[in-house]
Write an enzyme that holds these catalytic residues in place. Structure first.
Site, PDB file in Angstrom:
ATOM      1  N   ASN A  23      -7.105  -7.240  -0.126  1.00 36.37           N
ATOM      2  CA  ASN A  23      -5.728  -6.866   0.181  1.00 36.37           C
ATOM      3  C   ASN A  23      -4.911  -7.990   0.808  1.00 36.37           C
ATOM      4  O   ASN A  23      -3.714  -7.835   1.041  1.00 36.37           O
ATOM      5  CB  ASN A  23      -5.705  -5.612   1.054  1.00 36.37           C
ATOM      6  CG  ASN A  23      -6.142  -4.392   0.259  1.00 36.37           C
ATOM      7  OD1 ASN A  23      -6.226  -4.446  -0.975  1.00 36.37           O
ATOM      8  ND2 ASN A  23      -6.433  -3.301   0.947  1.00 36.37           N
ATOM      9  N   PRO A 123       4.629   6.676  -3.126  1.00 32.61           N
ATOM     10  CA  PRO A 123       5.924   6.211  -3.635  1.00 32.61           C
ATOM     11  C   PRO A 123       6.215   4.769  -3.213  1.00 32.61           C
ATOM     12  O   PRO A 123       5.546   4.230  -2.333  1.00 32.61           O
ATOM     13  CB  PRO A 123       6.935   7.171  -2.990  1.00 32.61           C
ATOM     14  CG  PRO A 123       6.249   7.697  -1.775  1.00 32.61           C
ATOM     15  CD  PRO A 123       4.778   7.685  -2.066  1.00 32.61           C
ATOM     16  N   VAL A 124       7.214   4.149  -3.856  1.00 31.37           N
ATOM     17  CA  VAL A 124       7.591   2.774  -3.478  1.00 31.37           C
ATOM     18  C   VAL A 124       9.062   2.726  -3.044  1.00 31.37           C
ATOM     19  O   VAL A 124       9.719   1.700  -3.121  1.00 31.37           O
ATOM     20  CB  VAL A 124       7.325   1.756  -4.625  1.00 31.37           C
ATOM     21  CG1 VAL A 124       5.832   1.568  -4.831  1.00 31.37           C
ATOM     22  CG2 VAL A 124       8.002   2.175  -5.918  1.00 31.37           C
ATOM     23  N   GLN A 126      10.401   2.643  -0.176  1.00 35.16           N
ATOM     24  CA  GLN A 126      10.717   1.707   0.913  1.00 35.16           C
ATOM     25  C   GLN A 126      10.898   0.273   0.394  1.00 35.16           C
ATOM     26  O   GLN A 126      11.723  -0.479   0.902  1.00 35.16           O
ATOM     27  CB  GLN A 126       9.627   1.738   1.984  1.00 35.16           C
ATOM     28  CG  GLN A 126       9.449   3.087   2.648  1.00 35.16           C
ATOM     29  CD  GLN A 126      10.706   3.543   3.367  1.00 35.16           C
ATOM     30  OE1 GLN A 126      11.269   2.820   4.186  1.00 35.16           O
ATOM     31  NE2 GLN A 126      11.163   4.734   3.048  1.00 35.16           N
ATOM     32  N   ASP A 304      -8.914   2.849   5.046  1.00 33.86           N
ATOM     33  CA  ASP A 304      -9.874   2.285   4.091  1.00 33.86           C
ATOM     34  C   ASP A 304     -11.319   2.339   4.596  1.00 33.86           C
ATOM     35  O   ASP A 304     -12.243   1.958   3.873  1.00 33.86           O
ATOM     36  CB  ASP A 304      -9.499   0.834   3.742  1.00 33.86           C
ATOM     37  CG  ASP A 304      -8.207   0.760   2.938  1.00 33.86           C
ATOM     38  OD1 ASP A 304      -7.770   1.796   2.410  1.00 33.86           O
ATOM     39  OD2 ASP A 304      -7.630  -0.347   2.839  1.00 33.86           O
ATOM     40  N   ILE A 326      -2.919   8.955   6.551  1.00 34.92           N
ATOM     41  CA  ILE A 326      -2.112   8.011   5.760  1.00 34.92           C
ATOM     42  C   ILE A 326      -1.885   8.518   4.325  1.00 34.92           C
ATOM     43  O   ILE A 326      -0.767   8.488   3.818  1.00 34.92           O
ATOM     44  CB  ILE A 326      -2.783   6.612   5.707  1.00 34.92           C
ATOM     45  CG1 ILE A 326      -3.132   6.118   7.118  1.00 34.92           C
ATOM     46  CG2 ILE A 326      -1.902   5.602   4.963  1.00 34.92           C
ATOM     47  CD1 ILE A 326      -1.971   5.744   7.997  1.00 34.92           C
ATOM     48  N   ARG A 396     -13.521  -2.972  -8.362  1.00 35.66           N
ATOM     49  CA  ARG A 396     -12.152  -3.422  -8.075  1.00 35.66           C
ATOM     50  C   ARG A 396     -12.089  -4.097  -6.712  1.00 35.66           C
ATOM     51  O   ARG A 396     -11.226  -4.947  -6.494  1.00 35.66           O
ATOM     52  CB  ARG A 396     -11.196  -2.220  -8.050  1.00 35.66           C
ATOM     53  CG  ARG A 396     -11.051  -1.551  -9.383  1.00 35.66           C
ATOM     54  CD  ARG A 396     -10.060  -0.435  -9.293  1.00 35.66           C
ATOM     55  NE  ARG A 396      -8.800  -0.932  -8.733  1.00 35.66           N
ATOM     56  CZ  ARG A 396      -7.769  -0.171  -8.444  1.00 35.66           C
ATOM     57  NH1 ARG A 396      -7.832   1.132  -8.637  1.00 35.66           N
ATOM     58  NH2 ARG A 396      -6.671  -0.691  -7.954  1.00 35.66           N
TER      59      ARG A 396
HETATM   60  N1  EPU Z   1       4.791   5.065   1.495  1.00 36.73           N
HETATM   61  C1  EPU Z   1       5.992   5.666   1.200  1.00 36.73           C
HETATM   62  N2  EPU Z   1       6.957   4.898   0.605  1.00 36.73           N
HETATM   63  C2  EPU Z   1       6.777   3.597   0.299  1.00 36.73           C
HETATM   64  C3  EPU Z   1       5.540   2.985   0.611  1.00 36.73           C
HETATM   65  C4  EPU Z   1       4.569   3.753   1.215  1.00 36.73           C
HETATM   66  O1  EPU Z   1       6.189   6.844   1.467  1.00 36.73           O
HETATM   67  O2  EPU Z   1       7.702   2.974  -0.252  1.00 36.73           O
HETATM   68  C5  EPU Z   1       3.717   5.862   2.156  1.00 36.73           C
HETATM   69  C6  EPU Z   1       2.446   5.959   1.335  1.00 36.73           C
HETATM   70  O3  EPU Z   1       2.518   6.984   0.378  1.00 36.73           O
HETATM   71  C7  EPU Z   1       1.406   6.214   2.400  1.00 36.73           C
HETATM   72  C8  EPU Z   1       1.926   5.373   3.586  1.00 36.73           C
HETATM   73  O4  EPU Z   1       3.303   5.145   3.300  1.00 36.73           O
HETATM   74  O5  EPU Z   1       1.403   7.566   2.752  1.00 36.73           O
HETATM   75  C9  EPU Z   1       1.258   4.040   3.792  1.00 36.73           C
HETATM   76  O6  EPU Z   1       1.109   3.381   2.549  1.00 36.73           O
HETATM   77  P1  EPU Z   1       1.178   1.808   2.395  1.00 36.73           P
HETATM   78  O7  EPU Z   1       2.437   1.462   1.668  1.00 36.73           O
HETATM   79  O8  EPU Z   1       0.936   1.159   3.694  1.00 36.73           O
HETATM   80  O9  EPU Z   1      -0.045   1.557   1.420  1.00 36.73           O
HETATM   81  P2  EPU Z   1      -0.105   0.419   0.325  1.00 36.73           P
HETATM   82  O10 EPU Z   1       0.632  -0.749   0.810  1.00 36.73           O
HETATM   83  O11 EPU Z   1       0.236   0.986  -1.000  1.00 36.73           O
HETATM   84  C10 EPU Z   1      -2.209  -0.813   1.251  1.00 36.73           C
HETATM   85  C11 EPU Z   1      -3.576  -1.172   0.738  1.00 36.73           C
HETATM   86  C12 EPU Z   1      -4.424   0.095   0.653  1.00 36.73           C
HETATM   87  C13 EPU Z   1      -4.492   0.719   2.052  1.00 36.73           C
HETATM   88  C14 EPU Z   1      -3.083   0.980   2.592  1.00 36.73           C
HETATM   89  C15 EPU Z   1      -3.067   1.499   4.007  1.00 36.73           C
HETATM   90  C16 EPU Z   1      -3.123  -3.092  -0.638  1.00 36.73           C
HETATM   91  C17 EPU Z   1      -3.066  -3.704  -1.993  1.00 36.73           C
HETATM   92  N3  EPU Z   1      -3.447  -1.793  -0.567  1.00 36.73           N
HETATM   93  O12 EPU Z   1      -1.658   0.096   0.316  1.00 36.73           O
HETATM   94  O13 EPU Z   1      -5.708  -0.294   0.239  1.00 36.73           O
HETATM   95  O14 EPU Z   1      -5.213   1.916   2.010  1.00 36.73           O
HETATM   96  O15 EPU Z   1      -2.312  -0.234   2.545  1.00 36.73           O
HETATM   97  O16 EPU Z   1      -3.677   0.621   4.869  1.00 36.73           O
HETATM   98  O17 EPU Z   1      -2.933  -3.774   0.351  1.00 36.73           O
HETATM   99  C18 EPU Z   1      -7.847   0.016  -0.684  1.00 36.73           C
HETATM  100  O18 EPU Z   1      -8.056  -1.181  -0.525  1.00 36.73           O
HETATM  101  O19 EPU Z   1      -8.775   0.834  -0.978  1.00 36.73           O
HETATM  102  C19 EPU Z   1      -6.497   0.550  -0.514  1.00 36.73           C
HETATM  103  C20 EPU Z   1      -6.103   1.715  -1.026  1.00 36.73           C
END
Ligand code: EPU
Length: 416
Positions: A23, A123-124, A126, A304, A326, A396
């Site tokens: 990550n 979702p994305v 943010q 994680d 989360i 992965r």
């Molecule tokens: N969220 C929103 N809107 C957004 C972005 C996130 O509502 O625009 C929500 C998500 O749905 C979730 C929370 O915010 O409920 C936190 O999600 P986050 O965006 O932090 O997760 P991520 O960036 O998609 C990364 C890691 C994940 C890890 C999470 C939390 C990477 C590539 N992935 O995901 O890693 O679980 O942060 O720490 O960095 C894994 O390695 O197994 C994995 C899933």
């Protein structure tokens, strides 16, 4: 499809070296898009997600040289195609990390919307809202995010702390005009590692690792060399495995200060832990005690590591309450752990795990990356043989896990 076959009941002993962090590597590979000069990365883990990201970058016109094992030299002299197509994004959500750098460098980007995934909706919004606040015009059509415009600095407050959202906007802000302030930013060590790489490229960043990051935009970034930080989740997975089976292991080449809460919980579970530079030694001979965890953004307990701790609790003495805060659907391993004899009740996002005296081997199925790691740990402690199907999830995010565990005395093999 490959499977893992594990004969449980053997203690783990010896030394294992941790790979670079998945990550951290994924956003840092995308940082290569921000400059026309070469970015050389070392300690890059050999994982399917990393290969997917490299394929994505190559399709955009980035040249990649992977001549030295564990290193990659990326050169984005010209970006021919600022596009992340659905075919790649659907296999790896982290492709969204190309959006910020592409837009900042090219003034345009088209990235497929990731869609839902097994562990939650994810979702994305943010990422999108942040780029809009920085001046991007964004259309969501035909399943794609199409973004154009020159970015300018602004103050952004995330509604929710998001790791890749923070990373995307951090990268975008490095080349924006003026100063960007990211409030309620994610504090994960991988964000800090990305900031370190961007700083080596000439970016002006303050506050990474806190919830307020300030970025002064610069006109251009240069090439750099950066060593990817060690994988704290791989580290935690090995440590949890030894705590579960009993034994004594040294995990080397790691970053212990990124694992504070995990080490505290392993200690509570009955393990003896010693930290020496980049080595963590863990030993467990006495009883394994149930420990409750509640996931939270860093520095809280990492989501994680939740599944691996559930495997630990399944065989421990006492009852553990495990709460996932989360992701909304990250308990799919419960069903599989029950097949091994675990006593787990789930109510919403909370699992009550009553430790049992023994788990027994069975055929189980991996549903996502960390659920796979949980099943590996459970298989290592279960009596008899456990076969784990769908281990492409594991590939992965874990480099040669069966080789590394075999080196510690586990009876584990890949069945093709
Ligand atoms: N969220 C929103 N809107 C957004 C972005 C996130 O509502 O625009 C929500 C998500 O749905 C979730 C929370 O915010 O409920 C936190 O999600 P986050 O965006 O932090 O997760 P991520 O960036 O998609 C990364 C890691 C994940 C890890 C999470 C939390 C990477 C590539 N992935 O995901 O890693 O679980 O942060 O720490 O960095 C894994 O390695 O197994 C994995 C899933």
């Amino acid at each position: 499809m490959d499977k893992l076959s594990i004969e449980g009941g053997h203690r783990l002993e010896g030394e294992v070296r941790v790979s670079g962090a998945k990550n951290a590597a994924l956003p840092i590979l995308c940082a290569a898009l921000l400059t026309n000069e070469p970015l050389t990365l070392t300690n890059v883990p050999r994982l399917n997600d990393v290969r997917t990201m490299q394929t994505l970058l190559a399709q955009m016109g980035v040249s990649l040289d992977m001549g030295t094992p564990g290193a990659v030299r990326l050169e984005a002299a010209h970006i021919g195609w600022p596009l992340a197509p659905y075919e790649l994004v659907k296999t790896m959500r982290a492709s969204i990390l190309a959006l910020g750098p592409l837009l900042a460098r090219c003034g345009e980007a088209r990235v497929s919307l990731p869609g839902g995934c097994a562990i939650g909706l994810r979702p994305v919004d943010q990422h999108v809202k942040g780029l809009q606040a920085m001046g991007a015009a964004i259309d969501l059509e035909h399943g794609y995010i199409s973004a154009t415009g020159r970015l300018h600095g602004t103050k952004l407050v995330f509604d929710i702390a998001t790791v890749t959202g923070t990373e995307n906007l951090l990268m975008a802000a490095t080349l924006a005009e003026g100063t960007t302030v990211l409030e309620n930013a994610a504090r994960e060590p991988e964000v800090v590692d990305l900031a370190r790489c961007l700083t080596a490229m000439g970016a002006r960043i303050a506050g990474a690792g806190t919830d307020r990051i300030t970025v002064e935009g610069v006109a251009r970034l240069s090439g750099a060399t950066h060593a990817v930080m060690p994988d704290r989740i791989e580290t935690g997975t090995f440590l949890a495995a030894v705590a579960a089976t009993g034994g004594r292991v040294a995990v080397t080449g790691t970053q212990p200060d990124a694992l504070d809460v995990v080490l505290t919980k392993l200690h509570e579970a009955g393990a003896t832990i010693a930290v020496d530079g980049d080595v963590i030694r863990l030993e467990r001979d006495g009883p394994l005690t149930a420990v409750s965890v509640r996931t939270a953004p860093h520095p809280g307990f990492p989501t994680d590591m939740q599944a691996q701790f559930m495997a630990l609790a399944a065989r421990a003495e006492g009852t553990a309450v495990i709460t996932e805060t989360i992701f909304e659907n990250r308990m799919m391993h419960v069903q599989e752990l029950r097949r091994l004899g675990a006593d787990i009740e789930v109510e919403g996002n909370t699992a009550v795990v009553r430790g049992v005296a023994k788990l027994t081997g069975a055929d189980v199925m991996a549903t996502d990356l960390r659920a796979s790691a949980c099943l590996v740990i459970a298989g290592l402690v279960a009596e008899g043989r456990t076969t784990i199907d769908r281990i492409y999830h594991l590939d992965r995010g874990y480099e040669r896990i069966e080789e590394k565990l075999s080196g510690l005395g586990a009876r584990i093999e890949r069945v093709r």
